[in-house]
Design a protein around this motif. Structure first.
Motif, PDB file in Angstrom:
ATOM      1  N   UNK A  22       0.821  -1.199   0.000  1.00 58.88           N
ATOM      2  CA  UNK A  22       0.000   0.000   0.000  1.00 58.88           C
ATOM      3  C   UNK A  22       0.863   1.261   0.000  1.00 58.88           C
ATOM      4  N   UNK A  23       0.211   2.403  -0.202  1.00 59.30           N
ATOM      5  CA  UNK A  23       0.955   3.646  -0.438  1.00 59.30           C
ATOM      6  C   UNK A  23       1.890   4.024   0.715  1.00 59.30           C
ATOM      7  N   UNK A  24       1.433   3.783   1.936  1.00 65.91           N
ATOM      8  CA  UNK A  24       2.229   4.142   3.100  1.00 65.91           C
ATOM      9  C   UNK A  24       3.549   3.388   3.151  1.00 65.91           C
ATOM     10  N   UNK A  25       3.483   2.108   2.844  1.00 66.88           N
ATOM     11  CA  UNK A  25       4.697   1.289   2.861  1.00 66.88           C
ATOM     12  C   UNK A  25       5.650   1.710   1.743  1.00 66.88           C
ATOM     13  N   UNK A  26       5.066   1.961   0.561  1.00 64.98           N
ATOM     14  CA  UNK A  26       5.879   2.420  -0.571  1.00 64.98           C
ATOM     15  C   UNK A  26       6.550   3.744  -0.218  1.00 64.98           C
ATOM     16  N   UNK A  27       5.828   4.605   0.456  1.00 63.10           N
ATOM     17  CA  UNK A  27       6.357   5.905   0.874  1.00 63.10           C
ATOM     18  C   UNK A  27       7.537   5.702   1.827  1.00 63.10           C
ATOM     19  N   UNK A  28       7.384   4.785   2.796  1.00 63.95           N
ATOM     20  CA  UNK A  28       8.454   4.542   3.760  1.00 63.95           C
ATOM     21  C   UNK A  28       9.693   3.982   3.073  1.00 63.95           C
ATOM     22  N   UNK A  29       9.467   3.008   2.178  1.00 65.20           N
ATOM     23  CA  UNK A  29      10.579   2.359   1.473  1.00 65.20           C
ATOM     24  C   UNK A  29      11.366   3.333   0.596  1.00 65.20           C
ATOM     25  N   UNK A  30      10.644   4.169  -0.130  1.00 60.92           N
ATOM     26  CA  UNK A  30      11.303   5.023  -1.123  1.00 60.92           C
ATOM     27  C   UNK A  30      11.684   6.402  -0.579  1.00 60.92           C
ATOM     28  N   UNK A  31      11.093   6.776   0.546  1.00 63.49           N
ATOM     29  CA  UNK A  31      11.351   8.110   1.066  1.00 63.49           C
ATOM     30  C   UNK A  31      10.580   9.198   0.342  1.00 63.49           C
ATOM     31  N   UNK A  90       6.928  10.963  -0.063  1.00 58.03           N
ATOM     32  CA  UNK A  90       5.696  11.071   0.697  1.00 58.03           C
ATOM     33  C   UNK A  90       4.481  10.552  -0.074  1.00 58.03           C
ATOM     34  N   UNK A  91       3.519  10.014   0.645  1.00 58.63           N
ATOM     35  CA  UNK A  91       2.293   9.491   0.023  1.00 58.63           C
ATOM     36  C   UNK A  91       1.660  10.529  -0.899  1.00 58.63           C
ATOM     37  N   UNK A  92       1.624  11.763  -0.414  1.00 59.39           N
ATOM     38  CA  UNK A  92       0.982  12.824  -1.207  1.00 59.39           C
ATOM     39  C   UNK A  92       1.737  13.074  -2.509  1.00 59.39           C
ATOM     40  N   UNK A  93       3.046  12.967  -2.455  1.00 60.88           N
ATOM     41  CA  UNK A  93       3.849  13.156  -3.660  1.00 60.88           C
ATOM     42  C   UNK A  93       3.628  11.995  -4.636  1.00 60.88           C
ATOM     43  N   UNK A  94       3.462  10.785  -4.099  1.00 56.94           N
ATOM     44  CA  UNK A  94       3.179   9.630  -4.958  1.00 56.94           C
ATOM     45  C   UNK A  94       1.865   9.839  -5.697  1.00 56.94           C
TER      46      UNK A  94
END
Lengths: 132, 132
Positions: free
Chosen positions: A2-11, A13-17
């Motif tokens: 999910x987006x939150x995990x992807x955000x944590x992994x890549x650095x 932010x969810x909003x930027x994704x």
DNA sequence: GCTTGACCTTGTAGTTACTACAAGGTGCAT
DNA sequence: ATGCACCTTGTAGTAACTACAAGGTCAAGC
């Protein structure tokens, strides 16, 4: 994923994704039955690519071109060649500038280790005053 | 040298030069009796530095730090060392990324020359999927 | 001497690439 | 059933420019 995990992994932010998705630079991923974005390793790689390319000073437009090189596998060789060469030129200029900067920073650190400070030539490293 | 000529030489617009002056990143130059900004080679070098550093993805804040390294010639060696090392790390990461991108672009161009296109690994070059 | 063009000023507003927050809703684990 | 992570749309703020407007100065050419 999910987006939150992807955000944590890549650095990123969810909003930027979500912003990248709106801008069409990152494809809309499949959704879970709960309507959550469902990302896989391909999206993770693409997002890492975007983040690093941005960090290197490439514009979104330029990144879009680079991603197109990757996406349109069946485009003409002539098109790929011209675009790749143009990007290669930019990349090589950036590498040359960064190497000059690296040399100068290294020189300063080395001088510091001997307590001799010396004068700073950082500006000259990037200014290009040596090649007029 | 007046602002227009400096703009032509460096490729930085007059308005951007004045913006840098307002931001305190470029010192206010002496004025002619007509109140025109009067630039010399030192300002030209500094402006070229700023432009290239921006092009390499450094923020204004980071550039300010780099310029401070250059300006405060009489600061402590420890301070210079820590800052220079931190910048050097960032520079080296950028070089590594750009070299991966260069390799991949070169590979694509070479493949094109043999009319074999091949698949594009540009994303992998920057994504860092090879070092998990 | 008067026009033209490059410069001066202050100020506002648009662009790019985010970043943040609000308001209201859903899914799911404890 | 409480809380957290997610969903949506929308607005607004930030950084680093970029553009344009209004009104003024200066110096060269006709």
């Amino acid at each position: 994923m999910r987006i939150g995990q992807l955000a944590r992994i890549t650095g990123v932010k969810s909003e930027t994704i979500r912003f990248y998705e709106r801008e069409g630079i990152l494809a809309a991923p499949p959704r879970t039955k709960a309507n959550y974005r469902d990302y896989g390793p391909a999206e993770e790689a693409r997002l890492n690519f975007i983040r690093r390319a941005r960090d290197l000073g490439f514009s979104m437009a330029r990144i879009r071109e680079l991603l197109d090189l990757s996406d349109d596998a069946d485009r003409s060789c002539a098109g790929i060649d011209a675009l790749a060469r143009s990007h290669l030129g930019e990349v090589e200029r950036k590498i040359a500038s960064l190497e000059a900067l690296r040399t100068e920073l290294g020189r300063m650190i080395a001088a510091c280790e001997q307590d001799t400070v010396g004068d700073c030539r950082i500006i000259d490293a990037l200014a290009g005053t040596t090649e007029p």
